[in-house]
Write an enzyme that holds these catalytic residues in place. Structure first.
Site, short mmCIF file in Angstrom:
data_model
loop_
_atom_site.label_atom_id
_atom_site.label_comp_id
_atom_site.label_asym_id
_atom_site.label_seq_id
_atom_site.Cartn_x
_atom_site.Cartn_y
_atom_site.Cartn_z
N GLY A 14 27.63 -13.71 111.84
CA GLY A 14 28.80 -13.27 112.06
C GLY A 14 29.93 -14.53 112.06
N GLY A 18 36.47 -14.52 114.66
CA GLY A 18 36.30 -14.93 116.22
C GLY A 18 35.62 -16.10 116.18
N ILE A 19 34.62 -16.24 117.17
CA ILE A 19 34.28 -17.53 117.40
C ILE A 19 33.27 -18.18 116.29
CG2 ILE A 19 32.29 -18.52 118.89
CD1 ILE A 19 33.31 -16.60 120.98
N SER A 138 26.39 -15.06 126.67
CA SER A 138 27.76 -14.55 127.52
C SER A 138 27.78 -14.91 128.74
CB SER A 138 28.04 -13.08 127.32
OG SER A 138 29.16 -12.55 127.82
N TYR A 151 25.03 -4.46 127.09
CA TYR A 151 25.52 -5.57 126.83
C TYR A 151 24.92 -6.93 127.61
CZ TYR A 151 28.70 -9.42 125.15
OH TYR A 151 29.27 -10.78 124.78
N1 LIG Z 1 35.08 -13.30 122.53
C1 LIG Z 1 34.65 -13.32 123.81
O1 LIG Z 1 35.29 -13.59 124.65
C2 LIG Z 1 32.84 -13.65 124.04
C3 LIG Z 1 32.53 -13.63 125.44
C4 LIG Z 1 31.16 -13.94 125.44
C5 LIG Z 1 30.39 -13.77 124.30
N2 LIG Z 1 30.86 -13.57 123.32
C6 LIG Z 1 29.56 -13.62 122.16
O2 LIG Z 1 29.85 -14.61 121.04
C7 LIG Z 1 29.83 -13.89 119.71
C8 LIG Z 1 30.78 -14.01 119.04
O3 LIG Z 1 31.85 -13.06 119.42
P1 LIG Z 1 33.41 -12.77 118.90
O4 LIG Z 1 34.32 -12.28 120.09
O5 LIG Z 1 33.70 -13.91 118.22
O6 LIG Z 1 33.16 -11.45 118.19
P2 LIG Z 1 34.03 -10.88 116.86
O7 LIG Z 1 35.50 -11.67 116.84
O8 LIG Z 1 34.10 -9.43 117.03
O9 LIG Z 1 33.31 -11.38 115.44
C9 LIG Z 1 32.09 -10.97 115.52
C10 LIG Z 1 31.60 -11.47 114.18
O10 LIG Z 1 30.21 -11.01 114.04
C11 LIG Z 1 29.97 -10.12 112.76
N3 LIG Z 1 29.16 -9.06 113.15
C12 LIG Z 1 29.35 -8.12 114.21
N4 LIG Z 1 27.92 -7.37 113.84
C13 LIG Z 1 27.22 -7.94 112.93
C14 LIG Z 1 25.91 -7.56 112.23
N5 LIG Z 1 25.23 -6.60 112.89
N6 LIG Z 1 25.40 -8.24 111.60
C15 LIG Z 1 25.94 -9.33 111.10
N7 LIG Z 1 27.33 -9.86 111.21
C16 LIG Z 1 27.98 -9.14 112.38
C17 LIG Z 1 31.38 -9.52 112.72
O11 LIG Z 1 31.63 -9.31 111.16
P3 LIG Z 1 31.41 -7.58 110.73
O12 LIG Z 1 32.01 -6.85 111.89
O13 LIG Z 1 32.12 -7.55 109.41
O14 LIG Z 1 29.95 -7.64 110.76
C18 LIG Z 1 32.22 -10.99 112.80
O15 LIG Z 1 32.33 -11.91 111.83
C19 LIG Z 1 29.07 -12.74 120.06
O16 LIG Z 1 27.44 -12.72 120.10
C20 LIG Z 1 29.51 -12.37 121.40
O17 LIG Z 1 28.73 -11.30 122.27
C21 LIG Z 1 32.11 -13.65 122.86
#
Ligand SMILES: NC(=O)c1ccc[n+]([C@@H]2O[C@H](COP(=O)([O-])OP(=O)(O)OC[C@H]3O[C@@H](n4cnc5c(N)ncnc54)[C@H](OP(=O)(O)O)[C@@H]3O)[C@@H](O)[C@H]2O)c1
Length: 247
Positions: A14, A18-19, A138, A151
């Protein structure tokens, strides 16, 4: 000054948004050879341009075991080893208890839990002593946010994996830890804030530090857990949330 991850082989699942994207950029700036994944080829191509030198993209879904095999076969052919895995790919979807559909349950557990298990397990043959695994948790895994039971349960499972795998892998010198972001400003979060009036003010009032976090804040914590600086840290959950869970 020597770069902290010069010639290290780093996997960020991923890593196209984002992150994950910011973290891949941070590893690249520190000299790593990075492999990023994501399901959307177009987004993957964009991310490769944004990260620049030293990055390879392998399109794939972490919940698809054949895709993971293809990822690690490529890394084995190119580099023969993996030094760091950031199992970051994850999805967040909401549904209240009473309204949980089977496909919601299956999708979120498949990506967040099964995807993490096999991202790590399939990397292990390429890993050796000194390697580090970081799992994306998270704050939701420790809190009780309405409508987020599935989740949040997947993220509680992630914390449990870090503890058990620390025991499983200590004899091989491989460390496992969790980074647990709080509310972090990603493109998806930006859209959410723009479409929900008042939510940004609520978040700022709720977070002890008074502000929403940046993806860079999480990346810095991931690099710490990946590096020798954290060599005596194992099975830990590091919250990057402006004090939200702790206070
Ligand atoms: N942002 C927050 O506030 C927050 C808070 C707590 C925890 N987190 C955790 O941090 C992690 C990253 O979150 P984010 O907010 O940065 O997410 P994001 O901006 O939605 O980005 C998610 C990334 O993961 C990829 N992805 C999603 N499903 C996938 C799959 N099945 N296989 C391979 N790649 C996949 C997406 O690309 P594609 O869609 O093209 O696959 C994208 O590159 C996650 O595990 C999330 O639960 C985030």
């Amino acid at each position: 000054m020597a770069k902290r991850f010069e010639n290290k082989v780093v996997v960020v699942t991923g890593g196209t948004d984002g992150i994950g994207l910011t973290t891949a950029q941070a590893f690249a700036a520190e000299g790593a050879h990075i492999y990023i994944t994501g399901r959307r080829q177009e987004r993957l191509d964009e991310a490769l341009k944004e990260i620049g030198d030293g990055v390879v993209g392998v399109q794939g879904d972490v919940s698809n075991l054949a895709d993971l095999d293809r990822l690690y076969a490529r890394i084995e052919k190119d580099r023969g080893r993996v030094d760091v895995v950031f199992a970051n790919a994850g999805v967040s979807e909401s549904a209240p208890i009473g309204g949980i559909e089977e496909d919601h349950f299956a999708r979120v557990f498949d990506i967040n839990v099964k995807g993490t298990v096999f991202t790590v397990q399939k990397a292990l043959p390429l890993m050796s002593a000194g390697a580090s695994i970081i799992l994306a948790g998270s704050g939701a895994g420790s809190k009780g946010f309405p409508n987020l039971s599935i989740y949040s349960a997947t993220k509680a499972a992630i914390r449990s994996f870090a503890r058990t795998w620390t025991a499983d892998l200590q004899s091989r010198g491989i460390r496992v830890n969790v980074v647990s972001p709080g509310m972090i400003l990603t493109p998806a979060m930006q859209t959410y804030l723009e479409s929900n009036a008042g939510i940004e003010d609520w978040m700022k009032q709720t977070i002890p530090f008074g502000q929403i976090g940046k993806t860079k804040d999480v990346a810095k914590a991931v690099l710490f857990l990946a590096s020798h600086e954290s060599s005596y840290v194992g099975g830990e959950e590091l919250f990057v949330d402006g004090g939200f869970v702790a206070v």
